[in-house]
Write an enzyme that holds these catalytic residues in place. Structure first.
Site, mmCIF file in Angstrom:
data_model
loop_
_atom_site.group_PDB
_atom_site.id
_atom_site.type_symbol
_atom_site.label_atom_id
_atom_site.label_comp_id
_atom_site.label_asym_id
_atom_site.label_seq_id
_atom_site.Cartn_x
_atom_site.Cartn_y
_atom_site.Cartn_z
ATOM 1 N N PHE A 128 0.954 -1.212 0.191
ATOM 2 C CA PHE A 128 0.134 0.258 -0.078
ATOM 3 C C PHE A 128 0.975 1.368 0.031
ATOM 4 O O PHE A 128 2.045 1.330 0.496
ATOM 5 C CB PHE A 128 -1.055 -0.059 1.227
ATOM 6 N N THR A 129 0.604 2.314 -0.498
ATOM 7 C CA THR A 129 1.529 3.389 -0.865
ATOM 8 C C THR A 129 2.166 3.936 0.456
ATOM 9 O O THR A 129 3.342 3.947 0.430
ATOM 10 C CB THR A 129 0.453 4.495 -1.476
ATOM 11 N N PHE A 453 -0.687 12.501 -10.430
ATOM 12 C CA PHE A 453 -2.302 11.982 -10.586
ATOM 13 C C PHE A 453 -3.093 12.973 -9.805
ATOM 14 O O PHE A 453 -4.249 13.388 -10.158
ATOM 15 C CB PHE A 453 -2.564 10.558 -10.132
HETATM 16 C C1 LIG Z 1 -6.015 4.537 3.917
HETATM 17 C C2 LIG Z 1 -4.959 3.220 4.206
HETATM 18 C C3 LIG Z 1 -3.717 3.337 4.888
HETATM 19 C C4 LIG Z 1 -3.231 4.899 5.584
HETATM 20 O O1 LIG Z 1 -4.049 5.246 6.362
HETATM 21 P P1 LIG Z 1 -4.419 6.967 6.389
HETATM 22 O O2 LIG Z 1 -5.549 6.830 7.839
HETATM 23 O O3 LIG Z 1 -4.834 7.513 5.250
HETATM 24 O O4 LIG Z 1 -3.187 7.619 6.969
HETATM 25 C C5 LIG Z 1 -2.966 2.274 5.331
HETATM 26 N N1 LIG Z 1 -3.299 0.919 4.849
HETATM 27 C C6 LIG Z 1 -4.473 0.823 4.042
HETATM 28 C C7 LIG Z 1 -4.791 -0.551 3.625
HETATM 29 C C8 LIG Z 1 -5.263 1.921 3.653
HETATM 30 O O5 LIG Z 1 -6.253 1.862 3.000
#
Ligand SMILES: *Cc1c(COP(=O)(O)O)cnc(C)c1O
Length: 462
Positions: A128-129, A453
């Site tokens: 995940f990013t 993006f």
């Molecule tokens: C959204 C998300 C995060 C990061 O959480 P934030 O509250 O946006 O900082 C981490 N892992 C997954 C799978 C997410 O969907």
């Protein structure tokens, strides 16, 4: 309760407060999307009718959560809402120690800094990013060990979030267990399209990790949605409650990072929870530097109360069935009309396959970006591009990355829209589908250096 004639179900809540939406004309939408450079991230929210950009922080809180907001104990230290949150996390997930954070990525940052050393390897079921970025910033390297089916849009594997145990074994043998601080396991894998991992697979991952004394850290952001899929798809779980399944998932892992903005239905919040005292102690110390005292960690008392309540609401069967059911309702409707989507339908979003939708557009005409813009033009529906624009450029060669998938994500906020909104959304997609041959692509006219993006601008090709 249910007779055989009754096939439909409705949302398990009624509406007590409404937020008016602006109904726009085609001319107004034309102006808005032109001003936004054909990028849905640059649209103003007030110009959007049905906002399916993300399910993060966009949920409707319940009346009980709102009542909880009024019970915020805003003491600097030892707020009673912290203790309530601690109790909720222990009850629902079962982890021993809690460190609150303002959202998920803050928990990832703290955990990565504590557990990862330079040169370490972190295997996981798809990146995940923010998770991967924090692992890298701590000196680690993420290695994807998800099953191949997760990358295959044609595969209808029921648990596309599963770990490939051979891949994991190979990574352990190649680098050695000492270089692997933990295995990173997400439930309902976001980047795979909201695809679940099975209990069977989790047990096997645990067994393998135990053999090498490797920890498992759980990204629990969508664990309740994953538990629902286990209940309806995995043999032996039909009679278990969502709460029981969530607890069982957590027992195979050593701790979690959580974005409470998803499953737990708050607009802001998160936490880190862990069974190991030493890691907890370090995290409790570190949160003070980056977030705030360890009994609020970047959240107001009222926010912690809303999370404490939301966590419990997330494991109620009627809620989660309606939540995942709404996503499936939209997906099935589109699929029945022959509109190309990714299957199986995930837990939080429906993904349109833009390459199949607009086969006449080359990837450099940005088919997914084009489709997202067309959907807005058609009915004021906001979605998100997940294709070549999101993929960015190769820093070495300067060329675009050409991802295999060109997708448009329709992400459903929790408890916000009704089935009628889903009907309108599906019909709007169908309208665009009917005139797909006339759709021309876009050209990029502005490109920022990072995460393009979000801010890139486009113009229609003539
Ligand atoms: C959204 C998300 C995060 C990061 O959480 P934030 O509250 O946006 O900082 C981490 N892992 C997954 C799978 C997410 O969907």
């Amino acid at each position: 309760m249910s007779g055989t004639r009754r096939k439909s179900w409705a949302e398990p809540f009624k509406i007590k407060m409404v937020e008016h939406l602006k109904m726009t004309t085609r001319e107004e939408r034309d102006r808005a999307i032109t001003e936004a450079g054909y990028n849905t991230f640059l649209l103003k929210s007030v110009d959007v009718y049905i906002d399916l950009l993300t399910d993060s922080g966009t949920a409707a809180m319940s009346d009980v959560q709102w009542a909880g907001m009024m019970m915020g104990d805003e003491a600097y230290a030892g707020s009673r809402n912290y203790y309530h949150l601690e109790e909720s996390v222990k009850e629902v997930y079962g982890y021993k120690y809690l460190v609150p954070t303002h959202q998920g990525r803050a928990a990832e940052h703290i955990l990565s800094q504590i557990m990862i050393k330079a040169g370490d390897i972190i295997p996981g079921n798809m990146y995940f990013t923010t998770t991967r970025l924090h692992q890298e910033l701590a000196g680690g390297t993420f290695v994807d060990v998800i099953i191949d089916e997760a990358h295959d849009t044609q595969s209808e594997h029921p648990f596309k979030g599963n770990v490939d145990l051979h891949k994991l074994q190979q990574v352990i043998e190649q680098y050695g267990a000492a270089k692997i601080p933990y295995v990173s396991i997400a439930t309902c894998v976001n980047m795979a399209g909201g695809q679940p991992i099975s209990i069977q697979n989790l047990r096997e991952v645990r067994e393998l990790c135990d053999k090498y004394k490797i920890k498992i850290i759980h990204d629990s952001t969508r664990v309740a949605e994953n538990a629902y899929f286990i209940k309806v798809r995995e043999q032996g779980f039909a009679d278990k409650t969502i709460a029981e399944i969530v607890r069982e998932i957590c027992t195979y892992t050593d701790g979690c990072t959580m974005s409470a903005k998803k499953d737990a239905m708050v607009n802001i919040g998160g936490f880190l929870a862990i069974n190991d005292w030493d890691i907890f102690e370090k995290a409790r110390n570190m949160v003070v530097i980056y977030e705030g005292l360890h009994t609020y960690g970047g959240m107001a008392g009222r926010d912690m109360e809303a999370v404490a309540i939301g966590v419990k609401e997330s494991v109620q069967f009627d809620h989660i069935r309606a939540r995942v059911g709404q996503v499936e309702y939209l997906g099935n409707k589109l699929s029945d009309w022959g509109i190309p989507i990714i299957k199986p339908i995930g837990g939080h979003a429906v993904f349109l396959d833009a390459k199949a939708f607009l086969p006449h557009l080359p990837q450099l005409s940005f088919p997914a970006q084009t489709l997202a813009a067309e959907l807005y033009l058609e009915a004021g529906i906001r979605s998100m591009e997940r294709g070549i624009v999101s993929a960015g450029r190769n820093k070495q060669t300067g060329d675009h990355y050409y991802p295999r998938l060109e997708l448009v994500r329709l992400t459903l906020p929790r408890r916000v829209y009704t089935q009628a909104h889903m009907d309108v959304t599906a019909e709007a997609v169908l309208e665009v589908f009917d005139r797909r041959d006339q759709i021309k692509g876009l050209k990029m006219v502005y490109e920022p250096e990072y995460l393009r993006f979000f801010q890139a601008r486009f113009e229609p090709l003539s």
